[in-house]
Design a protein around this motif. Structure first.
Motif, PDB file in Angstrom:
ATOM      1  N   ARG A  31       0.699  -1.175   0.104  1.00 50.51           N
ATOM      2  CA  ARG A  31       0.075  -0.150   0.099  1.00 50.51           C
ATOM      3  C   ARG A  31       0.833   1.151  -0.023  1.00 50.51           C
ATOM      4  O   ARG A  31       0.520   2.051  -0.705  1.00 50.51           O
ATOM      5  N   TRP A  52      -1.258   3.928  -2.156  1.00 52.28           N
ATOM      6  CA  TRP A  52      -1.640   3.260  -3.692  1.00 52.28           C
ATOM      7  C   TRP A  52      -2.209   3.701  -4.447  1.00 52.28           C
ATOM      8  O   TRP A  52      -2.077   3.439  -5.525  1.00 52.28           O
ATOM      9  N   SER A  53      -3.023   4.795  -4.440  1.00 57.20           N
ATOM     10  CA  SER A  53      -3.527   5.397  -5.325  1.00 57.20           C
ATOM     11  C   SER A  53      -2.712   6.476  -6.312  1.00 57.20           C
ATOM     12  O   SER A  53      -2.842   6.800  -7.319  1.00 57.20           O
ATOM     13  N   ASN A  73       1.709   0.893 -10.457  1.00 53.86           N
ATOM     14  CA  ASN A  73       1.186  -0.399  -9.800  1.00 53.86           C
ATOM     15  C   ASN A  73       1.248  -1.433 -10.812  1.00 53.86           C
ATOM     16  O   ASN A  73       1.348  -2.556 -10.524  1.00 53.86           O
TER      17      ASN A  73
END
Length: 124
Positions: A31, A52-53, A73
């Motif tokens: 994360r 994470w975003s 990611n």
């Protein structure tokens, strides 16, 4: 199996730029991805972290305005773009990951995985 592997370090003149990359494995891309650094004879210090975003970033005061952290990611990679480098940025830069929150991302002890580090040397 390498858990986290950094690359991109090297020797650069003051004012120059470097882009560090960190490749994670399936189980270590977490994360929160972060960068720390450790200079000879000094404690490990926080540089930057990203969630994470990819929309929430956190920087040490020494990195603000000069460094940018980003992540991909899909490729399980995290980057640290370093501009306007100074001799005091000379250190081993380590990639780290943790299933943590940004509120504690500046603490080295909370991270789960660490890379071996990549050397950055900034000359005058």
């Amino acid at each position: 199996q390498v858990e986290l592997e950094e690359s991109g370090g090297g020797l650069v003149q003051a004012g120059g730029s470097l882009r560090l990359s960190c490749t994670a494995s399936e189980g270590t891309f977490r994360r929160i991805m972060g960068w720390f650094r450790q200079a000879p004879g000094k404690e490990r210090e926080f540089v930057a972290a990203i969630d994470w975003s990819g929309m929430n970033e956190l920087y040490a005061d020494s990195a603000k305005g000069r460094f940018t952290i980003s992540r991909d990611n899909a490729r399980k990679m995290v980057y640290l773009q370093m501009n306007s480098l100074k001799p005091e940025d000379t250190a081993v830069y380590l990639c780290t990951s943790g299933q943590i929150t940004m509120s504690i991302a500046t603490l080295a002890s909370v991270y789960n995985f660490w890379g071996q580090g990549t050397h950055v040397t900034v000359s005058t």
